[in-house]
Design a protein around this motif. Structure first.
Motif, PDB file in Angstrom:
ATOM      1  N   ASP A  16       5.066   1.085  -1.583  1.00 47.00           N
ATOM      2  CA  ASP A  16       5.688   0.135  -2.471  1.00 47.00           C
ATOM      3  C   ASP A  16       5.134   0.490  -3.775  1.00 47.00           C
ATOM      4  O   ASP A  16       4.195   1.165  -4.071  1.00 47.00           O
ATOM      5  N   ARG A  22       0.953  -3.263  -2.253  1.00 41.93           N
ATOM      6  CA  ARG A  22      -0.035  -2.301  -1.553  1.00 41.93           C
ATOM      7  C   ARG A  22      -1.354  -2.969  -1.068  1.00 41.93           C
ATOM      8  O   ARG A  22      -1.699  -2.843  -0.249  1.00 41.93           O
ATOM      9  N   ASP A  60       9.418  -0.315   0.950  1.00 39.60           N
ATOM     10  CA  ASP A  60      10.029  -1.049  -0.291  1.00 39.60           C
ATOM     11  C   ASP A  60      11.514  -0.515  -0.586  1.00 39.60           C
ATOM     12  O   ASP A  60      11.574   0.630  -0.482  1.00 39.60           O
ATOM     13  N   LYS A 112       9.875 -10.041   0.990  1.00 44.40           N
ATOM     14  CA  LYS A 112       8.542 -10.237   0.114  1.00 44.40           C
ATOM     15  C   LYS A 112       8.764 -11.469  -0.684  1.00 44.40           C
ATOM     16  O   LYS A 112       9.984 -11.834  -1.030  1.00 44.40           O
TER      17      LYS A 112
END
Length: 131
Positions: A16, A22, A60, A112
């Motif tokens: 990511d 992270r 990601d 997310k």
């Protein structure tokens, strides 16, 4: 505590470009004893995959240079790593993103910001098979 013993051998990569994501993943996964490998983007990840052989990869979607779809596709094209589960991470929870993730070979899709519970549940879904 047997669960900790089982988790210590498992290596989980988190790719990511957000240091916050992270760091959160590293804390959540590290607290239960997983080895965590962090990568800032697809190129960084591809270099580290060969060195660390992760058991599971969180990737990601929106990253500079090499996005998550391209990264996942390259991992899945590799004879050595094509069976490694790749979980796409995205702040967008759209049908198109999920479909595109499936097309490049991702195993699942996690939105997310993720919670510690959702992250660990996803890991357990895939690593229970490996243990």
């Amino acid at each position: 505590m047997t669960m900790l013993a089982e988790t210590q051998n498992l290596k989980i990569m988190v790719i990511d470009d957000s240091s916050t994501i992270r760091r959160s993943a590293e804390i959540f996964l590290g607290q239960v004893g997983y080895q965590v490998i962090l990568a800032e983007d697809g190129f960084d990840a591809l270099a580290k995959i060969n060195d660390y052989h992760p058991d599971l990869i969180f990737c990601d979607i929106l990253m500079p240079r090499l996005d998550g779809y391209q990264t996942c596709a390259l991992i899945k094209k590799s004879a050595k790593f094509r069976n490694t589960p790749v979980i796409m991470l995205s702040s967008k929870d759209g049908l198109f993103d999920r479909a595109r993730g499936s097309i490049v070979g991702s195993n699942e899709y996690l939105t997310k910001p993720f919670t510690k519970d959702s992250l660990l549940k996803t890991v357990r879904n895939y690593t229970a098979k490996a243990e």
